[in-house]
Design a protein around this motif. Structure first.
Motif, short mmCIF file in Angstrom:
data_model
loop_
_atom_site.label_atom_id
_atom_site.label_comp_id
_atom_site.label_asym_id
_atom_site.label_seq_id
_atom_site.Cartn_x
_atom_site.Cartn_y
_atom_site.Cartn_z
N PRO A 111 39.48 -22.07 -70.80
CA PRO A 111 40.01 -22.81 -69.65
C PRO A 111 40.33 -21.93 -68.45
O PRO A 111 40.05 -22.31 -67.31
N ILE B 76 37.12 -20.73 -66.81
CA ILE B 76 36.55 -21.84 -66.04
C ILE B 76 37.33 -22.03 -64.74
O ILE B 76 36.74 -22.28 -63.67
N VAL C 243 34.57 -22.88 -74.18
CA VAL C 243 35.97 -22.83 -74.64
C VAL C 243 36.02 -22.52 -76.14
O VAL C 243 36.56 -23.26 -76.95
N TYR D 263 37.22 -30.06 -70.84
CA TYR D 263 36.72 -28.81 -70.27
C TYR D 263 35.19 -28.79 -70.21
O TYR D 263 34.60 -28.20 -69.30
N ARG E 32 47.18 -20.85 -65.11
CA ARG E 32 46.12 -21.41 -64.25
C ARG E 32 46.18 -20.79 -62.85
O ARG E 32 45.15 -20.61 -62.20
#
Length: 329
Positions: free
Chosen positions: A17, A20, A42, A84, A312
């Motif tokens: 994640p 990405i 993932v 995802y 994130r």
């Protein structure tokens, strides 16, 4: 091997994640990039237990404000894999799967040459977003290499009616113990601490505590596993050595980042036992120019400190810095 056409602003190592998320930010900044993942998309999530429920709610697992719609209060593994995957395909993420990075060599002008199992790449910047799930914390005890021993847990059906020892008291150990018990397995837990871990999911912890108190699951606290044999295990307990009949052993004692890979890249680690990599808190750049960290790998052995929901932001921090410092090739 094509080196000239494999030249990028950024090579992202790890297609989870956070990898990405970094790719999405690279696209926004109009940076050329490629994601290299040694397994499937993932990959770490794919190898989580079949019935795993996330601690986080779905909105905290979202990338780039793309809605994650779940039919449950807490999303499950299957939903996360689909979420995802859709992000990667819909946004046409430039990702190479089943391509492991073997080494990275820094060459002139701080460019980095990346060697994989399939090709070579040249990049001005490298992002390491490899997580921590690939290397278990081995106990280094006799019998740890027996076929009946695993450091990973997948599905409870495999252990139905069998005598299974679960070592550990984290979320993974508790989930395994409860699921196997409910499939008719005879479960014993071996826990070094005095009780089940405080970070166990709050809706699961009462369940395991009650099963232990009623005797459905036998727990040995202040104990550790001394030896694993073909048909039994040897425990060190406060009452002395105990031998249990046994069919399977799950050593769910946690995992750690690939510290050797980081050191081979020239990234410095703290020498306080935590092995926290050296990086700038504002840019995520390490002591090696043009080499960045993103995600849980930033925590060293403290793998509980970084999650999808609080790392994130690393993607934006990194890409803002790379974009700001970018020079024409």
């Amino acid at each position: 091997m094509q080196i000239l056409e494999n030249k990028f602003d950024v090579v992202i190592i790890g297609g989870g994640p956070i990898g990405i998320a970094c790719a999405l930010e690279a696209q926004k900044k109009k940076l050329s990039y490629i994601v290299l993942e040694k397994g499937c998309l993932v990959n770490s999530l794919y190898h989580y237990p079949t019935n795993m429920t996330f601690f986080s709610t779905s909105e905290k697992l979202e990338l780039d404000s793309i809605p994650f719609i779940s039919s449950n209060p807490k999303p499950v593994k299957r939903e996360a894999l689909e979420y995802y995957r859709r992000i990667a395909t819909t946004n046409e993420i430039n990702i190479k799967l089943f391509e492991k990075v073997n080494s990275v060599e820094t060459i002139e002008d701080n460019w980095h040459k990346v060697f994989t199992t399939k090709a070579e790449y040249l990049a001005k910047n490298i992002i390491i977003a490899t997580g921590f799930y690939d290397i278990p914390n081995f106990l280094n005890i006799p019998g740890e290499d027996l076929p009946k021993v695993s450091h990973y847990y997948n599905d409870p059906h495999y252990y139905a009616t069998q005598k299974t020892v679960v070592v550990g008291a984290s979320n993974s150990a508790v989930d395994a113990a409860l699921e196997i018990y409910r499939k008719g397995g005879e479960v014993s837990m071996v826990v070094r601490q005095a009780e089940i871990g405080s970070r166990v999911k709050y809706w699961v912890r009462p369940d395991i505590v009650n099963r232990i108190e009623e005797g459905s699951i036998k727990a040995y606290f202040h104990s550790d596993i001394k030896e694993i044999r073909e048909t039994e295990v040897v425990l060190n307990t406060p009452e002395g050595e105990k031998i249990l009949e046994n069919d399977f052993v799950l050593l769910l004692t946690g995992y750690r980042p690939n510290f050797k890979f980081l050191q081979d890249l020239g990234i410095k680690l703290s020498n306080d036992g935590k092995k926290i990599p050296q990086y700038d808190d504002e840019t995520m750049e390490t002591n090696v120019p043009g080499m960045y960290l993103a995600g849980v790998i930033c925590g060293g052995t403290e793998t509980h400190k970084w999650f999808i929901e609080n790392s994130r932001i690393h993607a934006k921090m990194i890409m803002n810095n790379i974009s700001k410092n970018k020079k024409p090739h």
